[in-house]
Write a protein that holds these residues in place. Structure first.
Motif, PDB file in Angstrom:
ATOM      1  N   MET A 342      33.144  61.263  35.831  1.00  9.79           N
ATOM      2  CA  MET A 342      32.293  60.162  35.874  1.00  9.79           C
ATOM      3  C   MET A 342      32.640  59.346  34.329  1.00  9.79           C
ATOM      4  SD  MET A 342      28.658  61.969  34.586  1.00  9.79           S
ATOM      5  CE  MET A 342      28.897  63.497  33.327  1.00  9.79           C
ATOM      6  N   VAL A 343      32.355  57.994  34.052  1.00  6.48           N
ATOM      7  CA  VAL A 343      32.782  57.464  33.025  1.00  6.48           C
ATOM      8  C   VAL A 343      31.100  56.968  32.143  1.00  6.48           C
ATOM      9  CG1 VAL A 343      34.115  55.536  31.971  1.00  6.48           C
ATOM     10  CG2 VAL A 343      34.753  56.447  34.336  1.00  6.48           C
ATOM     11  N   THR A 363      22.043  57.414  28.375  1.00  8.48           N
ATOM     12  CA  THR A 363      23.639  57.328  28.639  1.00  8.48           C
ATOM     13  C   THR A 363      23.590  56.705  30.107  1.00  8.48           C
ATOM     14  OG1 THR A 363      24.121  59.278  27.369  1.00  8.48           O
ATOM     15  CG2 THR A 363      25.497  58.671  28.963  1.00  8.48           C
ATOM     16  N   VAL A 364      24.584  55.928  30.386  1.00 10.95           N
ATOM     17  CA  VAL A 364      24.750  55.255  31.724  1.00 10.95           C
ATOM     18  C   VAL A 364      26.149  55.511  32.197  1.00 10.95           C
ATOM     19  CG1 VAL A 364      23.135  53.820  31.153  1.00 10.95           C
ATOM     20  CG2 VAL A 364      25.410  53.002  30.752  1.00 10.95           C
ATOM     21  N   GLY A 365      26.694  55.486  33.368  1.00  9.85           N
ATOM     22  CA  GLY A 365      28.033  55.487  33.851  1.00  9.85           C
ATOM     23  C   GLY A 365      28.277  55.413  35.435  1.00  9.85           C
ATOM     24  N   PRO A 366      29.417  54.946  35.785  1.00 14.41           N
ATOM     25  CA  PRO A 366      29.636  54.916  37.212  1.00 14.41           C
ATOM     26  C   PRO A 366      30.138  56.423  37.511  1.00 14.41           C
ATOM     27  CG  PRO A 366      30.729  53.222  36.210  1.00 14.41           C
ATOM     28  CD  PRO A 366      30.392  54.115  35.027  1.00 14.41           C
ATOM     29  N   SER A 371      31.775  57.034  43.602  1.00 11.29           N
ATOM     30  CA  SER A 371      32.637  55.622  43.880  1.00 11.29           C
ATOM     31  C   SER A 371      33.799  55.919  44.848  1.00 11.29           C
ATOM     32  CB  SER A 371      33.126  55.063  42.463  1.00 11.29           C
ATOM     33  OG  SER A 371      31.948  54.639  41.742  1.00 11.29           O
ATOM     34  N   HIS A 372      34.486  56.750  44.549  1.00 12.14           N
ATOM     35  CA  HIS A 372      35.625  57.342  45.376  1.00 12.14           C
ATOM     36  C   HIS A 372      35.246  57.653  46.746  1.00 12.14           C
ATOM     37  CE1 HIS A 372      38.859  57.647  41.926  1.00 12.14           C
ATOM     38  NE2 HIS A 372      37.860  56.587  41.791  1.00 12.14           N
ATOM     39  N   ALA A 373      34.205  58.138  47.335  1.00 10.76           N
ATOM     40  CA  ALA A 373      33.554  58.644  48.298  1.00 10.76           C
ATOM     41  C   ALA A 373      32.897  57.785  49.127  1.00 10.76           C
ATOM     42  CB  ALA A 373      32.896  60.068  47.908  1.00 10.76           C
ATOM     43  N   ARG A 374      32.474  56.570  48.721  1.00  9.26           N
ATOM     44  CA  ARG A 374      31.663  55.736  49.535  1.00  9.26           C
ATOM     45  C   ARG A 374      32.607  55.204  50.657  1.00  9.26           C
ATOM     46  NH1 ARG A 374      26.751  53.443  46.934  1.00  9.26           N
ATOM     47  NH2 ARG A 374      26.814  52.000  48.655  1.00  9.26           N
TER      48      ARG A 374
END
Length: 483
Positions: A342-343, A363-366, A371-374
């Protein structure tokens, strides 16, 4: 500038461990949990363990259970971590005001080893200054200058291999990328010093999530793996500071092309990096650029070794000098097997993301994993298909192994260049066959092949030979197109 003639390096290391506590020196301020996205009600320690140790099961399970946005509560004190999975949400985070979306605080767990001056831990004006000083060492001109040395290191490693060998490719790739870091980034050529650095660096990288969490509890540093980690940090610091001191005094400094020498010379109007800043940035580049690239290469070899058709296409690209295709192969392996999960950013003020009003302190993040598995980001996402990256790029913010926005990894270009050079060296000399299946396991903050991505080598006939097939046992010199 701190002079190492006046300051004992051990004092600097002790000061770093005393001040860079991942969870701060006291109780963190409370975070308003009203209106947070849904998430599990498990104990905080269990959620933290799931996220850190079992992320490849835990994070997808949270997505299936709670949807595209969910909250995980982590130590210390059940701090909320809100994970997002859609590209439009990633765009909001990456484009957020850097004065509000602080990345440094989100990476605080790395503070004791990276140091307060690390590019990953700085925010605001300090981050902007450091990035400006480091950027010239990673621009296109600099990368072209490093390429020859990377080719030399890769050729030497592959030249020691033999047809018929079977090994853990992760181990070989770690050794290779470490050599690149030490020679190209640190600029170390003395074999005695290299021999001292290699084991210290490997012990720095090879830490478990439990050791990472233990950095937040100084009392643990007197015991077991935490004590050994601290002792290793003192020894590594002494070696790095010695290299910095000697490099500053080198008569050929302006003629050298390694990253350390460039950083010593970087800056204008007397604004130069201090010894402590150089140490922190070198360790950051080491940790961010060594195991991550090695792991991406190991997964690449695993995928190629599992699909003869993909292997044949990649071999053709290597022999033809088609670096664009080799880069596509590497990028697809990074998509299918994210090394970093994650970022993250920590909110310094309340902010609205994806329709949620989130409080300061969250704390938040993509999630890179999700994201890579959608499937709506990458059709048939479980299939290894380098064509996704041939002649075009995936939709914005759907492929994010290097993060995004003003905090995008400064070494992204170096990593891709290095990976392509290594793949070309390997595939010009050998076919690889994956030995068994593999799956990810968590090692420190990264995910690596659990079985080390075992492969078996078959020598590729040299250019000009009429037939392919099982080669003779022994290495074939790597073909470097254009030479």
């Amino acid at each position: 500038m701190t002079s190492l003639d006046q300051t004992d390096t051990a004092d600097l290391t002790a000061q770093r461990f005393a001040t860079m506590r991942p969870f701060g020196g006291g109780s963190p301020p409370p975070v308003d949990r009203t209106g947070l996205p849904p998430g599990p009600r498990w104990p905080v320690w269990l959620q933290s363990a799931g996220l850190l140790r079992f992320r490849h099961w835990f994070v997808p399970h949270m997505w299936r259970r709670y949807g595209d946005v969910f909250t995980v509560r982590v130590i210390p004190g059940g701090r909320p971590l809100v994970l997002f999975t859609r590209p439009e949400h990633a765009k909001e985070i990456f484009a957020g005001d850097p004065e509000v979306f602080h990345a440094g605080k989100g990476n605080a767990i790395l503070g004791p080893v990276m140091g307060e001056h690390s590019l990953l831990l700085q925010d605001g004006r300090e981050h902007k200054r450091a990035r400006a000083l480091l950027m010239p060492a990673f621009n296109g001109h600099a990368l072209r200058g490093y390429r020859g040395l990377v080719e030399e290191v890769a050729g030497a490693e592959v030249g020691r291999w033999r047809g018929g060998e079977e090994f853990r490719s992760l181990d070989r790739m770690n050794a290779l990328t470490l050599e690149v870091i030490l020679r190209v980034v640190f600029g170390v050529t003395d074999e005695h010093r290299l021999a001292l650095l290699r084991p210290r660096v490997n012990r720095t990288v090879d830490v478990s999530p439990a050791v990472l969490l233990g950095w937040g509890y100084p009392g643990l540093q007197r015991f077991g793996p935490w004590k050994r980690t601290v002792e290793n940090a003192y020894a590594l610091d002494a070696l790095i500071y010695a290299e910095i001191r000697e490099r500053r005094e080198a008569g050929d400094l302006t003629a050298r092309s390694d990253v350390l020498s460039r950083l010593i010379l970087a800056g204008n109007d007397g604004d130069r990096l201090t010894d402590e800043e150089l140490r922190d940035q070198l360790v950051t580049l080491l940790l961010a650029g060594h195991e991550t690239t090695a792991t991406a290469l190991a997964w690449t070899l695993h995928e190629l070794g599992s699909d003869p058709a993909q292997l044949a296409r990649a071999r053709e690209a290597a022999l033809a000098g088609d670096d664009d295709y080799l880069e596509a192969v590497l990028k697809e392996a990074m998509r299918l097997h994210p090394v970093i999960p994650m970022v993250v950013r920590t909110l310094m003020r309340p902010a609205s993301i994806g329709g949620f009003d989130l409080p300061a302190g969250a704390t938040v993040g993509p999630s890179i994993l999700l994201s890579h598995a959608r499937a709506d980001n990458h059709p048939d996402p479980e299939r290894f298909d380098p064509e996704r990256f041939v002649g075009h790029h995936p939709p914005v913010n759907t492929w994010i192994p290097f993060g995004g926005g003003v905090r995008r990894c400064i070494g992204a270009g170096f990593s891709l260049m290095e990976g392509v050079v290594v793949l070309r060296a390997i595939l010009s000399s050998y076919d690889v066959t994956a030995v068994g299946s593999d799956r990810p396991k968590v090692r420190n903050i990264t995910s690596v092949p659990r079985r080390g991505s075992r492969v078996r080598l078959t020598s590729v006939p040299a250019l000009g030979e009429e037939s392919h097939g099982l080669g003779q046992s022994g290495s074939v010199p790597a073909a470097h197109p254009g030479q």
